[in-house]
Design a protein around this motif. Sequence first.
Motif, PDB file in Angstrom:
ATOM      1  N   ILE A  67      36.107  51.592  54.104  1.00 14.22           N
ATOM      2  CA  ILE A  67      36.402  50.425  53.274  1.00 14.22           C
ATOM      3  C   ILE A  67      36.704  50.891  51.858  1.00 14.22           C
ATOM      4  O   ILE A  67      35.879  51.553  51.229  1.00 14.22           O
ATOM      5  CB  ILE A  67      35.203  49.453  53.245  1.00 14.22           C
ATOM      6  CG1 ILE A  67      34.806  49.024  54.661  1.00 14.22           C
ATOM      7  CG2 ILE A  67      35.536  48.228  52.400  1.00 14.22           C
ATOM      8  CD1 ILE A  67      33.524  48.202  54.716  1.00 14.22           C
ATOM      9  N   SER A  68      37.866  50.559  51.347  1.00 13.10           N
ATOM     10  CA  SER A  68      38.212  50.934  49.974  1.00 13.10           C
ATOM     11  C   SER A  68      37.744  49.849  49.015  1.00 13.10           C
ATOM     12  O   SER A  68      37.652  48.667  49.367  1.00 13.10           O
ATOM     13  CB  SER A  68      39.716  51.151  49.828  1.00 13.10           C
ATOM     14  OG  SER A  68      40.420  49.949  50.074  1.00 13.10           O
ATOM     15  N   LEU A  69      37.438  50.263  47.803  1.00 16.16           N
ATOM     16  CA  LEU A  69      37.015  49.324  46.772  1.00 16.16           C
ATOM     17  C   LEU A  69      38.184  49.022  45.838  1.00 16.16           C
ATOM     18  O   LEU A  69      38.828  49.931  45.325  1.00 16.16           O
ATOM     19  CB  LEU A  69      35.850  49.901  45.957  1.00 16.16           C
ATOM     20  CG  LEU A  69      34.563  50.235  46.706  1.00 16.16           C
ATOM     21  CD1 LEU A  69      33.465  50.601  45.707  1.00 16.16           C
ATOM     22  CD2 LEU A  69      34.119  49.086  47.591  1.00 16.16           C
ATOM     23  N   HIS A  70      38.403  47.758  45.589  1.00 17.77           N
ATOM     24  CA  HIS A  70      39.385  47.321  44.602  1.00 17.77           C
ATOM     25  C   HIS A  70      38.592  46.728  43.447  1.00 17.77           C
ATOM     26  O   HIS A  70      38.070  45.618  43.552  1.00 17.77           O
ATOM     27  CB  HIS A  70      40.336  46.287  45.206  1.00 17.77           C
ATOM     28  CG  HIS A  70      41.250  46.843  46.254  1.00 17.77           C
ATOM     29  ND1 HIS A  70      42.618  46.725  46.183  1.00 17.77           N
ATOM     30  CD2 HIS A  70      41.001  47.552  47.384  1.00 17.77           C
ATOM     31  CE1 HIS A  70      43.178  47.318  47.231  1.00 17.77           C
ATOM     32  NE2 HIS A  70      42.211  47.827  47.981  1.00 17.77           N
ATOM     33  N   GLY A  71      38.488  47.476  42.354  1.00 17.25           N
ATOM     34  CA  GLY A  71      37.615  47.085  41.263  1.00 17.25           C
ATOM     35  C   GLY A  71      38.347  46.529  40.055  1.00 17.25           C
ATOM     36  O   GLY A  71      39.436  46.993  39.706  1.00 17.25           O
ATOM     37  N   GLU A  72      37.753  45.531  39.426  1.00 19.05           N
ATOM     38  CA  GLU A  72      38.185  45.045  38.119  1.00 19.05           C
ATOM     39  C   GLU A  72      36.970  45.055  37.211  1.00 19.05           C
ATOM     40  O   GLU A  72      35.857  44.730  37.636  1.00 19.05           O
ATOM     41  CB  GLU A  72      38.774  43.637  38.207  1.00 19.05           C
ATOM     42  CG  GLU A  72      40.077  43.580  39.002  1.00 19.05           C
ATOM     43  CD  GLU A  72      40.758  42.225  38.861  1.00 19.05           C
ATOM     44  OE1 GLU A  72      41.033  41.815  37.722  1.00 19.05           O
ATOM     45  OE2 GLU A  72      40.999  41.587  39.902  1.00 19.05           O
ATOM     46  N   TYR A  73      37.183  45.423  35.923  1.00 17.91           N
ATOM     47  CA  TYR A  73      36.077  45.721  35.033  1.00 17.91           C
ATOM     48  C   TYR A  73      36.242  45.020  33.681  1.00 17.91           C
ATOM     49  O   TYR A  73      37.264  45.171  33.028  1.00 17.91           O
ATOM     50  CB  TYR A  73      35.968  47.242  34.832  1.00 17.91           C
ATOM     51  CG  TYR A  73      35.887  47.984  36.146  1.00 17.91           C
ATOM     52  CD1 TYR A  73      37.046  48.438  36.783  1.00 17.91           C
ATOM     53  CD2 TYR A  73      34.662  48.185  36.763  1.00 17.91           C
ATOM     54  CE1 TYR A  73      36.977  49.090  37.999  1.00 17.91           C
ATOM     55  CE2 TYR A  73      34.585  48.830  37.984  1.00 17.91           C
ATOM     56  CZ  TYR A  73      35.747  49.275  38.607  1.00 17.91           C
ATOM     57  OH  TYR A  73      35.670  49.902  39.815  1.00 17.91           O
ATOM     58  N   TYR A  74      35.207  44.270  33.307  1.00 17.83           N
ATOM     59  CA  TYR A  74      35.216  43.510  32.063  1.00 17.83           C
ATOM     60  C   TYR A  74      33.804  43.506  31.479  1.00 17.83           C
ATOM     61  O   TYR A  74      32.850  43.936  32.137  1.00 17.83           O
ATOM     62  CB  TYR A  74      35.636  42.055  32.319  1.00 17.83           C
ATOM     63  CG  TYR A  74      36.984  41.870  32.970  1.00 17.83           C
ATOM     64  CD1 TYR A  74      38.130  41.675  32.207  1.00 17.83           C
ATOM     65  CD2 TYR A  74      37.115  41.879  34.361  1.00 17.83           C
ATOM     66  CE1 TYR A  74      39.375  41.492  32.811  1.00 17.83           C
ATOM     67  CE2 TYR A  74      38.354  41.714  34.973  1.00 17.83           C
ATOM     68  CZ  TYR A  74      39.481  41.519  34.196  1.00 17.83           C
ATOM     69  OH  TYR A  74      40.699  41.344  34.790  1.00 17.83           O
ATOM     70  N   GLY A  75      33.657  42.973  30.265  1.00 18.50           N
ATOM     71  CA  GLY A  75      32.326  42.710  29.766  1.00 18.50           C
ATOM     72  C   GLY A  75      31.623  41.736  30.697  1.00 18.50           C
ATOM     73  O   GLY A  75      32.246  40.840  31.272  1.00 18.50           O
TER      74      GLY A  75
END
Length: 317
Positions: A67-75
């Motif tokens: 399973i691949s991770l699709h990440g988004e990153y914010y405060g």
Amino acid sequence: MLTPHAPGNGQPGRRAVLATVGGLASMGSLAGCLGSDADALTVLSAGSLVTTFEDHVGPAFEAETGISLHGEYYGTNAVMRMVEDRTKHPDVIVSADSRLLRDRLYDEFTDWDVEFAANSVGIGYNPDTEFGQGLDANEAWYDLAPETDEGDIAIGDPDLDPLGYRAVQAFELAEAVHDLEGFREEMLRLVYKEPEEPQLLAGVESGSRAAAIIYRNMAVDHDIPFHEFPPEYNFADPGMAAQYAAAEYTTDEEGYTAEGRPVLYSATVNDEADEADGGHRLIQFLVDNPELLVEAGLTVGDRLPRPAGNVPERIEL
């Protein structure tokens, strides 16, 4: 590359390139997902964990599960807001402040989370600047900082990011600990508030900025010197929770009041997740592989992992 200095009891590791803020980061997928129909999982996470997930957890999780991770990153404040208004629809939500996650998401989006790692707060700095040279000469940071030019020191935006409001709380606690009248307000006048947490160290690395208030793992990620704040305001010691709580910050937009508290990362699976099964597997993976988190500059001690709420039975702690 900047000369590494020891952060606390360890030395920063290699430099890692941060993902673009909010950028969708995919690491590909392997065939044959074990125990799940998913081949990709969406993660909406605190920006301070971008390298942790992109370079450490994600590749190892994919190698084990397919399973691949699709990440988004914010405060983290922004993360909570995106979930609440359904701007984003993640499978897994990761917070840099476990209490914030519970206050904002419990009941409507989840009723549980797992604290899986801790961190400490201090100063990441450029040793070639006057401020950095002063730190290297063991001068007190709180004497040096007020002498910097406006914008020389960056903090996260406290209305978007727990790291930002922890910086403000650290200024307030330092004022009390070191008897520095007006220190908090003086620092707030001087600092630059960076709205995009993953970009907080860009100016420090380029030399256009002297320092930033950051988490220890961010210094490890960027291989830069780190001056850890003392235990009274580094937010790393659960035994000092009462002292941390003496400092508060209320965000402008939501009016959320955060009291000072130890830095504890927590994760949950969104009740509206498309891939809840894969999300549960990722949280189990975080629990089962603390060495990946330590490698990324985080701390996992005897108190962790720690569950809260109605954690699904399939997650073994």
